[in-house]
Motif scaffolding. Structure first.
Motif, PDB file in Angstrom:
ATOM      1  N   GLY A 174       0.910  -1.166  -0.146  1.00 60.92           N
ATOM      2  CA  GLY A 174      -0.059   0.017   0.001  1.00 60.92           C
ATOM      3  C   GLY A 174       0.840   1.211  -0.032  1.00 60.92           C
ATOM      4  N   ALA A 175       1.338   1.715  -1.171  1.00 56.22           N
ATOM      5  CA  ALA A 175       1.976   2.932  -1.400  1.00 56.22           C
ATOM      6  C   ALA A 175       1.209   4.110  -0.701  1.00 56.22           C
ATOM      7  CB  ALA A 175       2.305   3.208  -2.776  1.00 56.22           C
ATOM      8  N   THR A 176       0.302   4.358  -0.643  1.00 61.21           N
ATOM      9  CA  THR A 176      -0.483   5.209   0.020  1.00 61.21           C
ATOM     10  C   THR A 176      -0.687   5.399   1.345  1.00 61.21           C
ATOM     11  OG1 THR A 176      -2.663   4.488  -0.145  1.00 61.21           O
ATOM     12  CG2 THR A 176      -1.979   5.738  -1.919  1.00 61.21           C
ATOM     13  N   GLY A 177      -0.584   4.157   2.080  1.00 60.16           N
ATOM     14  CA  GLY A 177      -0.008   4.163   3.375  1.00 60.16           C
ATOM     15  C   GLY A 177      -1.454   3.843   4.277  1.00 60.16           C
ATOM     16  N   SER A 178      -2.672   3.772   3.410  1.00 65.66           N
ATOM     17  CA  SER A 178      -3.971   3.588   4.002  1.00 65.66           C
ATOM     18  C   SER A 178      -4.891   3.087   3.083  1.00 65.66           C
ATOM     19  CB  SER A 178      -4.441   4.706   4.783  1.00 65.66           C
ATOM     20  OG  SER A 178      -4.681   5.604   3.610  1.00 65.66           O
ATOM     21  N   GLY A 179      -5.751   1.873   3.367  1.00 65.07           N
ATOM     22  CA  GLY A 179      -6.540   1.377   2.411  1.00 65.07           C
ATOM     23  C   GLY A 179      -7.890   1.931   2.503  1.00 65.07           C
ATOM     24  N   PRO A 180      -8.769   1.469   1.563  1.00 62.58           N
ATOM     25  CA  PRO A 180     -10.222   1.799   1.923  1.00 62.58           C
ATOM     26  C   PRO A 180     -10.948   1.916   3.130  1.00 62.58           C
ATOM     27  CG  PRO A 180     -10.052   0.300  -0.073  1.00 62.58           C
ATOM     28  CD  PRO A 180      -8.848   0.201   0.712  1.00 62.58           C
ATOM     29  N   LEU A 181     -10.471   0.798   4.055  1.00 62.50           N
ATOM     30  CA  LEU A 181     -11.179   0.604   5.406  1.00 62.50           C
ATOM     31  C   LEU A 181     -10.317   1.849   6.268  1.00 62.50           C
ATOM     32  CD1 LEU A 181     -13.072  -0.762   7.438  1.00 62.50           C
ATOM     33  CD2 LEU A 181     -10.947  -2.443   7.913  1.00 62.50           C
ATOM     34  N   GLU A 182      -9.250   2.116   6.136  1.00 65.85           N
ATOM     35  CA  GLU A 182      -8.829   3.098   6.941  1.00 65.85           C
ATOM     36  C   GLU A 182      -9.529   4.589   6.486  1.00 65.85           C
ATOM     37  OE1 GLU A 182      -7.220   0.645   5.897  1.00 65.85           O
ATOM     38  OE2 GLU A 182      -5.685  -0.062   7.100  1.00 65.85           O
ATOM     39  N   LYS A 183      -9.457   4.647   5.228  1.00 66.78           N
ATOM     40  CA  LYS A 183      -9.991   5.910   4.608  1.00 66.78           C
ATOM     41  C   LYS A 183     -11.493   6.149   5.223  1.00 66.78           C
ATOM     42  CE  LYS A 183      -7.029   5.913   0.837  1.00 66.78           C
ATOM     43  NZ  LYS A 183      -6.777   5.865  -0.710  1.00 66.78           N
ATOM     44  N   LEU A 184     -12.406   5.088   5.181  1.00 69.77           N
ATOM     45  CA  LEU A 184     -13.486   5.293   5.499  1.00 69.77           C
ATOM     46  C   LEU A 184     -13.723   5.278   7.053  1.00 69.77           C
ATOM     47  CD1 LEU A 184     -16.459   4.764   4.882  1.00 69.77           C
ATOM     48  CD2 LEU A 184     -16.486   2.425   5.500  1.00 69.77           C
ATOM     49  N   SER A 185     -12.866   4.690   7.707  1.00 72.21           N
ATOM     50  CA  SER A 185     -12.747   4.962   9.279  1.00 72.21           C
ATOM     51  C   SER A 185     -12.529   6.294   9.685  1.00 72.21           C
ATOM     52  CB  SER A 185     -11.891   4.003  10.008  1.00 72.21           C
ATOM     53  OG  SER A 185     -12.139   2.490   9.621  1.00 72.21           O
ATOM     54  N   ALA A 186     -11.371   6.977   9.101  1.00 72.84           N
ATOM     55  CA  ALA A 186     -11.187   8.372   9.314  1.00 72.84           C
ATOM     56  C   ALA A 186     -12.318   9.336   8.718  1.00 72.84           C
ATOM     57  CB  ALA A 186     -10.002   8.798   8.603  1.00 72.84           C
ATOM     58  N   ARG A 187     -12.989   9.058   7.712  1.00 71.54           N
ATOM     59  CA  ARG A 187     -13.952   9.860   7.337  1.00 71.54           C
ATOM     60  C   ARG A 187     -15.309   9.776   8.267  1.00 71.54           C
ATOM     61  NH1 ARG A 187     -14.877   7.743   2.946  1.00 71.54           N
ATOM     62  NH2 ARG A 187     -12.971   9.143   1.581  1.00 71.54           N
ATOM     63  N   VAL A 188     -15.857   8.743   8.721  1.00 74.37           N
ATOM     64  CA  VAL A 188     -16.632   8.483   9.490  1.00 74.37           C
ATOM     65  C   VAL A 188     -16.369   9.150  11.118  1.00 74.37           C
ATOM     66  CG1 VAL A 188     -18.146   6.767  10.903  1.00 74.37           C
ATOM     67  CG2 VAL A 188     -17.698   6.488   8.303  1.00 74.37           C
ATOM     68  N   LEU A 189     -15.088   8.673  11.366  1.00 72.85           N
ATOM     69  CA  LEU A 189     -14.789   9.320  12.605  1.00 72.85           C
ATOM     70  C   LEU A 189     -14.688  10.976  12.710  1.00 72.85           C
ATOM     71  CD1 LEU A 189     -13.242   8.586  15.625  1.00 72.85           C
ATOM     72  CD2 LEU A 189     -11.175   8.937  14.374  1.00 72.85           C
ATOM     73  N   SER A 190     -14.284  11.334  11.877  1.00 71.83           N
ATOM     74  CA  SER A 190     -14.158  12.977  11.697  1.00 71.83           C
ATOM     75  C   SER A 190     -15.639  13.414  11.577  1.00 71.83           C
ATOM     76  CB  SER A 190     -13.483  13.340  10.559  1.00 71.83           C
ATOM     77  OG  SER A 190     -12.052  12.876  10.812  1.00 71.83           O
ATOM     78  N   HIS A 191     -16.465  12.922  10.674  1.00 68.45           N
ATOM     79  CA  HIS A 191     -17.861  13.533  10.519  1.00 68.45           C
ATOM     80  C   HIS A 191     -18.720  13.325  11.831  1.00 68.45           C
ATOM     81  CE1 HIS A 191     -17.966  15.163   6.503  1.00 68.45           C
ATOM     82  NE2 HIS A 191     -17.456  14.036   6.198  1.00 68.45           N
ATOM     83  N   GLU A 192     -18.634  12.023  12.353  1.00 68.22           N
ATOM     84  CA  GLU A 192     -19.659  11.847  13.468  1.00 68.22           C
ATOM     85  C   GLU A 192     -19.055  12.377  14.877  1.00 68.22           C
ATOM     86  OE1 GLU A 192     -22.320   9.958  13.457  1.00 68.22           O
ATOM     87  OE2 GLU A 192     -21.978   9.703  11.247  1.00 68.22           O
ATOM     88  N   ILE A 193     -17.848  12.648  14.923  1.00 70.24           N
ATOM     89  CA  ILE A 193     -17.211  13.303  16.299  1.00 70.24           C
ATOM     90  C   ILE A 193     -17.326  14.987  16.070  1.00 70.24           C
ATOM     91  CG2 ILE A 193     -15.174  13.694  17.626  1.00 70.24           C
ATOM     92  CD1 ILE A 193     -14.853  10.905  17.390  1.00 70.24           C
ATOM     93  N   ARG A 194     -17.117  15.233  14.750  1.00 70.36           N
ATOM     94  CA  ARG A 194     -17.066  16.819  14.462  1.00 70.36           C
ATOM     95  C   ARG A 194     -18.401  17.551  14.994  1.00 70.36           C
ATOM     96  NH1 ARG A 194     -15.977  19.284   8.887  1.00 70.36           N
ATOM     97  NH2 ARG A 194     -17.645  17.877   8.293  1.00 70.36           N
ATOM     98  N   THR A 195     -19.512  16.816  14.566  1.00 68.51           N
ATOM     99  CA  THR A 195     -20.982  17.584  14.579  1.00 68.51           C
ATOM    100  C   THR A 195     -21.088  17.715  16.268  1.00 68.51           C
ATOM    101  OG1 THR A 195     -21.525  16.551  12.428  1.00 68.51           O
ATOM    102  CG2 THR A 195     -23.344  17.223  14.393  1.00 68.51           C
ATOM    103  N   PRO A 196     -21.192  16.759  17.073  1.00 68.40           N
ATOM    104  CA  PRO A 196     -21.334  17.034  18.316  1.00 68.40           C
ATOM    105  C   PRO A 196     -20.468  17.904  18.907  1.00 68.40           C
ATOM    106  CG  PRO A 196     -20.709  14.876  18.162  1.00 68.40           C
ATOM    107  CD  PRO A 196     -20.948  15.170  16.871  1.00 68.40           C
ATOM    108  N   LEU A 197     -19.075  17.798  18.613  1.00 70.79           N
ATOM    109  CA  LEU A 197     -17.948  18.920  19.197  1.00 70.79           C
ATOM    110  C   LEU A 197     -18.418  20.364  18.829  1.00 70.79           C
ATOM    111  CD1 LEU A 197     -14.614  17.035  18.973  1.00 70.79           C
ATOM    112  CD2 LEU A 197     -15.856  18.010  20.972  1.00 70.79           C
ATOM    113  N   THR A 198     -18.483  20.531  17.756  1.00 72.67           N
ATOM    114  CA  THR A 198     -18.993  21.729  17.003  1.00 72.67           C
ATOM    115  C   THR A 198     -19.902  22.476  17.733  1.00 72.67           C
ATOM    116  OG1 THR A 198     -18.247  21.261  14.829  1.00 72.67           O
ATOM    117  CG2 THR A 198     -19.789  23.260  15.080  1.00 72.67           C
ATOM    118  N   LEU A 199     -21.152  21.718  18.100  1.00 72.97           N
ATOM    119  CA  LEU A 199     -22.334  21.864  19.004  1.00 72.97           C
ATOM    120  C   LEU A 199     -21.842  22.548  20.200  1.00 72.97           C
ATOM    121  CD1 LEU A 199     -25.107  19.616  17.968  1.00 72.97           C
ATOM    122  CD2 LEU A 199     -24.833  21.997  17.100  1.00 72.97           C
TER     123      LEU A 199
END
Length: 277
Positions: free
Chosen positions: A47-72
């Protein structure tokens, strides 16, 4: 009655603080887990990019799901800090400042995750809009002044400097550059942010009075996963340069040992072809 109101306000503030710290721990844990996965992937050569589809999905979900309540939470804390509901006593002020500081940092971490996911797919797609760079820098400095004790000076005299940029990306570049300078400056030092119009474009200079860097450190500054600080958790300089390069700009590092560091970001004026589109 007033005592009950005060007690309730104290419990509410403590609850908000607990929620902010819990969400911060989740983001921090996610960052460590993703970092370990990337290091492991690089180490075994897959994996030359250092992360696969699962890791990218995890980062995206983690960021979106936590950013919303934190912003509130941050929005509510900002209102309390401005004393919109009423004046705060010393204990309440301590809780509110802690909430504002921690949520601001963790929201920025979530934004960093989202940007890295976008950048790992290759050449980033920019969501360009007309942005007044002076205003964006001013907003970022004011936000950091609220959560950092290091003196932050802003020199941005003049009219609006409007460029067609990806606001979220440039905002994160500014946040991380200034935040990194604050960390490197030391407790008794100062950080200066200067914005000016040049023949090449809009130049943003972030200067600190810290320990500076050796030629070897400057050469490694743009390497992947290098933060330059033992507690660095934000965008690495390599990612920052990738964002600026995508805008057709450039990053210049001026640093000497024991003389501090100045990092310049130059964002070019639109070309004549762009101006007529």
């Amino acid at each position: 009655m007033s005592g009950d109101v005060f007690q309730l306000a104290g419990w509410q503030l403590a609850a908000l603080l607990g929620a902010a710290l819990l969400l911060g721990a989740l983001v921090g844990g996610g960052a460590i887990a993703l970092g370990k996965r990337r290091s492991s992937t690089s180490a075994d050569g897959h994996g030359a990019t250092g992360s696969g589809p699962l890791e990218k999905l995890s980062a995206r979900v983690l960021s979106h799901e936590i950013r919303t309540p934190l912003t509130l939470v941050k929005g509510a804390a900002d209102l309390l800090a401005e004393e919109t509901p009423g004046p705060l006593n010393a204990t309440q002020r301590y809780f509110v400042d802690t909430i504002v500081g921690n949520t601001s940092l963790v929201v920025s971490m979530a934004e960093d995750f989202l940007l890295e996911v976008r950048l790992e797919t290759g050449e980033p797609t920019l969501d360009r809009t007309a942005v007044d760079i002076r205003s964006l820098v001013r907003e970022t400095v004011l936000e950091l002044r609220r959560i950092r004790s290091t003196p932050l000076h802003l020199d941005s005299r003049g009219g609006p400097l409007v460029l067609d940029v990806d606001r979220a990306m440039i905002r994160q570049v500014l946040w991380n550059l200034i935040n990194n300078a604050v960390r490197h400056a030391g407790s008794d030092a100062e950080v200066t942010v200067r914005v000016e119009a040049t023949a090449e474009g809009t130049t943003i200079a972030v200067s600190d009075e810290g320990a500076g860097m050796s030629p070897e450190q400057r050469a490694e500054l743009f390497a992947p996963q290098v933060s330059g600080h033992p507690q660095g958790t934000g965008l690495g300089m390599g990612v920052i340069r990738q964002i600026v390069d995508a805008h057709g700009g450039r990053v210049v590092v001026d640093s000497l040992v024991r003389r501090g560091t100045r990092i310049l970001v130059v964002l070019p004026w639109p070309s004549q072809e762009d101006a007529h589109v």
